[in-house]
Design a protein around this motif. Structure first.
Motif, PDB file in Angstrom:
ATOM      1  N   GLU A 181       1.128 -38.961   3.525  1.00  0.00           N
ATOM      2  CA  GLU A 181       1.799 -38.698   4.802  1.00  0.00           C
ATOM      3  C   GLU A 181       3.229 -39.209   4.779  1.00  0.00           C
ATOM      4  OE1 GLU A 181      -0.399 -40.139   8.125  1.00  0.00           O
ATOM      5  OE2 GLU A 181      -2.068 -38.721   7.849  1.00  0.00           O
ATOM      6  N   MET A 202       9.255 -30.481  -0.016  1.00  0.00           N
ATOM      7  CA  MET A 202       7.908 -30.192   0.506  1.00  0.00           C
ATOM      8  C   MET A 202       7.116 -29.351  -0.490  1.00  0.00           C
ATOM      9  SD  MET A 202       7.466 -31.515   3.564  1.00  0.00           S
ATOM     10  CE  MET A 202       6.216 -30.508   4.350  1.00  0.00           C
ATOM     11  N   LYS A 210       5.204 -39.152   2.372  1.00  0.00           N
ATOM     12  CA  LYS A 210       6.006 -38.158   1.665  1.00  0.00           C
ATOM     13  C   LYS A 210       6.319 -36.954   2.544  1.00  0.00           C
ATOM     14  CE  LYS A 210       3.995 -39.141  -2.924  1.00  0.00           C
ATOM     15  NZ  LYS A 210       5.219 -39.403  -3.715  1.00  0.00           N
ATOM     16  N   GLY A 211       5.716 -36.928   3.750  1.00  0.00           N
ATOM     17  CA  GLY A 211       5.888 -35.767   4.621  1.00  0.00           C
ATOM     18  C   GLY A 211       4.998 -34.605   4.243  1.00  0.00           C
ATOM     19  N   GLU A 212       3.974 -34.880   3.438  1.00  0.00           N
ATOM     20  CA  GLU A 212       3.095 -33.821   2.924  1.00  0.00           C
ATOM     21  C   GLU A 212       1.737 -33.901   3.615  1.00  0.00           C
ATOM     22  OE1 GLU A 212       4.115 -31.563   1.061  1.00  0.00           O
ATOM     23  OE2 GLU A 212       5.878 -32.309   0.010  1.00  0.00           O
TER      24      GLU A 212
END
Length: 417
Positions: free
Chosen positions: A337, A1, A339-341
Motif C-alpha cells: 500500500e 504504478m 507503494k501506492g499499489e
C-alpha cells in the motif's frame, strides 16, 4: 504504478502449467437451488416471499441462468410462492429462467402445469426419482415401477408443452444397467435434459469422470448427444462439491447447480458463490454477463434471510477473509500500500482480489503482530503514532491471547497506561 498485466508477472501460476486448449468447451451455465434444495437444510429458516423475491433479483443480476423456484407439490404455500416469484420474473422482465422440482408423480407435476398456464410462461420441470440400489432396497422398489413412473411423468410434462428434465437421485451410486434403462425411458418420452445427482456427496473426480463417460456414450449410441443436455447437481459430504462442479464443466456438462453459502441438506450443496468466484479467477466469467459486484450481498442476504451464520473463515464473505493480525503478513500488505499499489496489496497475501468484490484488506493488532500493525491501525483510525503509544499498545497486545477488538484498543489508548 503496476499495470494489471504486470501484476500477473509477479505470480508464477502452476495452475496453468502445461494446460492445452481452453478449460471449458462452452460458457458455464448455472442453476440456483438456494430457495428450493437449499431450504431443505434442517437449520434454515424459510425466507418470506419478499425475501425470496429479493434473492431472485440478485440471482438475475449475477447472470445466473436458471432458478429453481420450489417444489409446488409440497403444499399451498409452496405453490403461492412459486407463482408469485414467476410473476416477478415476468413483470420485471428478468432474464433468469424458472424451473421447479417435482417427484415423478402427477400430484407434484400438475401444480407446476397449472401455475405455468395461469402466468402464461413455461416452467422447466425437473422430475426426480431415486435410482440407487440402496434406496430401492430401503423403499422396496423394483425397476419396472421406476421405469413406469419415469415414462408417465415425462410424457405428462411434454404433453402439456413444458421442458422436461429427468433427475436421477443418487446417480453416483446407481448401477449402470438401471441408469441406462431409466435414461432411455426418459429420453424416449421426451426429456431433453438429464440431471446427474451426487445426492449423498459420494463421488470423487474419478467417479464423476466415469459417470460422464458412461452417460455420453449412451447418448451417442442413441444419436442424442446433441439433443439431450447434461446437468451436474452435487452435495458436499466429502468436501468435494466445488472441485467436482468445476470438473463437470471442464468435462462438458452444460449446467451446474448450486446454492448460496453452500446451504442444503446435511452439509449442503455446491456453493454457488465459491463456484462463481473460482470461475472468475480462472478467467471464465464474462463481466458483461455476470455482475459479480453483488456477490457478497447475495451471500450476506441468504445468510440473513435463512438465519445461517457465515463462518469467519468462509472464503470471500467471511469476517476473516481479508483480515490479518500476523506481523509478517501485515508488513507485506502495508509495504504494498505504501507503494501506492492497491492491486498488489490485495494479492500479496491473498489469491482473491478483495476490492473487486467491494471488500478491503484489514490490518488488526494481536499477539502475533509487529509494530507495523500498531502503527498502521493508529494511522487508519486517526491517532498519532508516538513511540510511547505504539510501545504501549504493542506490549499490551503481546500479553493477550487473541486479536484485539477496536473497542479494546481504544480503551488502552484512553487509559494512558
Amino acid at each position: 504504478m503496476l499495470d494489471p498485466t504486470d501484476l500477473t508477472k509477479l505470480v508464477y501460476d502452476w495452475n496453468e502449467l502445461d494446460r492445452r486448449g481452453p478449460i471449458l468447451r462452452r460458457p458455464p451455465r448455472f442453476v440456483d437451488e438456494t430457495i428450493r434444495d437449499g431450504l431443505q437444510s434442517p437449520s434454515v429458516r424459510d425466507p418470506s416471499i419478499e425475501q425470496k423475491t429479493e434473492l431472485v433479483r440478485l440471482m438475475d443480476r449475477l447472470g445466473l441462468h436458471v432458478v429453481n423456484l420450489g417444489l409446488p407439490g409440497a403444499g399451498r404455500r409452496a405453490q403461492q410462492d412459486v407463482e408469485s416469484l414467476l410473476r416477478t420474473i415476468v413483470d420485471e422482465n428478468l432474464k433468469i429462467l424458472p424451473n421447479c422440482a417435482a417427484r415423478t408423480v402427477e400430484a407434484d407435476i400438475r401444480p407446476i402445469i397449472d401455475i405455468s398456464q395461469r402466468v402464461g410462461v413455461p416452467i422447466e420441470v425437473t422430475a426426480f426419482i431415486g435410482s440407487s440400489p440402496i434406496r430401492a432396497f430401503a423403499e422396496s422398489w423394483d425397476l419396472d415401477r421406476l421405469v413406469r413412473h419415469t415414462r408417465e411423468s415425462i410424457e405428462l410434462i411434454v404433453r402439456n408443452g413444458l421442458p422436461a428434465s429427468f433427475v436421477t437421485e443418487d446417480t453416483t451410486r446407481a448401477h449402470p444397467n438401471t441408469l441406462e434403462r431409466l435414461f432411455r425411458t426418459a429420453i424416449e418420452a421426451g426429456a431433453t435434459r438429464l440431471v446427474l445427482c451426487d445426492t449423498c456427496g459420494h463421488a470423487t473426480p474419478d467417479g464423476l469422470r466415469n459417470l460422464l463417460s458412461f452417460t455420453k456414450s449412451l447418448l451417442r449410441g442413441m444419436d442424442m448427444e446433441d439433443q439431450v443436455m447434461l446437468d451436474w447437481h452435487g452435495h458436499n459430504d466429502r468436501g468435494l462439491a466445488l472441485t467436482l462442479a468445476i470438473s463437470a464443466l471442464e468435462w462438458g456438462v452444460d449446467r451446474v447447480h448450486g446454492c448460496a453459502l453452500g446451504i442444503g441438506e446435511r452439509v449442503g450443496n455446491t456453493s454457488m458463490d465459491h463456484l462463481l468466484l473460482n470461475l472468475y479467477l480462472l478467467g471464465l466469467i464474462d463481466a458483461e454477463a455476470h455482475d459479480l459486484s453483488c456477490l457478497v450481498e447475495y451471500v450476506e442476504k441468504v445468510s440473513s434471510f435463512t438465519s445461517v451464520p457465515i463462518h469467519p473463515s468462509y472464503p470471500l464473505v467471511g469476517r476473516d477473509a481479508f483480515r490479518t493480525a500476523t506481523g509478517v503478513h501485515a508488513a507485506a500488505i502495508i509495504k504494498a500500500e505504501a507503494k501506492g499499489e492497491l492491486d498488489l496489496a490485495d494479492r500479496v497475501y491473498s489469491s482473491v482480489p478483495a476490492r473487486v468484490f467491494g471488500r478491503r484488506q484489514q490490518i488488526e493488532i494481536g499477539h502475533y503482530s509487529g509494530r507495523s500493525n500498531v502503527i498502521y491501525w493508529l494511522r487508519e483510525h486517526g491517532f498519532d503514532t508516538t513511540d510511547e503509544l505504539v510501545d504501549r499498545l504493542f506490549d499490551y497486545a503481546k500479553s493477550q491471547g487473541q486479536t484485539l477488538s477496536d473497542d479494546e484498543i481504544r480503551r488502552v489508548i484512553a487509559s494512558g497506561t
